[in-house]
Design an enzyme around this catalytic site. Sequence first.
Site, mmCIF file in Angstrom:
data_model
loop_
_atom_site.group_PDB
_atom_site.id
_atom_site.type_symbol
_atom_site.label_atom_id
_atom_site.label_comp_id
_atom_site.label_asym_id
_atom_site.label_seq_id
_atom_site.Cartn_x
_atom_site.Cartn_y
_atom_site.Cartn_z
ATOM 1 C CB CYS A 12 -6.628 -0.468 5.243
ATOM 2 S SG CYS A 12 -4.886 -0.954 5.135
ATOM 3 C CB CYS A 26 -2.102 1.800 6.074
ATOM 4 S SG CYS A 26 -1.673 0.862 4.581
ATOM 5 C CG HIS A 82 -1.951 -1.004 1.248
ATOM 6 N ND1 HIS A 82 -3.081 -0.881 2.024
ATOM 7 C CD2 HIS A 82 -2.081 -2.175 0.586
ATOM 8 C CE1 HIS A 82 -3.868 -1.926 1.836
ATOM 9 N NE2 HIS A 82 -3.277 -2.726 0.966
ATOM 10 C CD GLU A 119 -2.054 4.122 3.106
ATOM 11 O OE1 GLU A 119 -1.721 3.466 2.099
ATOM 12 O OE2 GLU A 119 -3.215 4.151 3.538
#
Length: 154
Positions: free
Chosen positions: A84, A87, A54, A56
């Site tokens: 999410c 993260c 991801h 992040e």
Amino acid sequence: MTDYAPGMRLALAQAVRAGARGEVPVGAVVLAPDGAVLAEAGNDRESLNDPTAHAEILALRRAARLRGEWRLAGCTLVVTLEPCTMCAGAAVLARVDRVVYGAVDPKGGAVGSLWDVVRDRRLNHRPEVVTDVLAGECAEVLTEFFAARRMREQ
């Protein structure tokens, strides 16, 4: 209050690049305590075949590598979509001072929408949260990406 719009614009540029690669268009930037950009990333799960890639996570990894330590105290994580659980947890574990996001994610957001990982009082670190920074622009990038994907699938 600090103006996080410039950082969010950088994150948006990363999101657009990710979308052009066929990734879900999410971008993230880590800002140093003085506001300088430490790291930028866009989603890269498809390209890397990595469920943890991801935006992040990638940005936090790059910032930690640049600083030479995993603790990112004083730093700010700026992301186009509400993080999410993975993260949000990474932001807590990295000890960032604040999480700034644009679009809300009611289906999977863990910074106030579906869950609130970063403000859980049971954890030993709770970053400040700043929401709705360029939220319309951030949401539009995602909406356009998924609309185009639906059109291609028809």
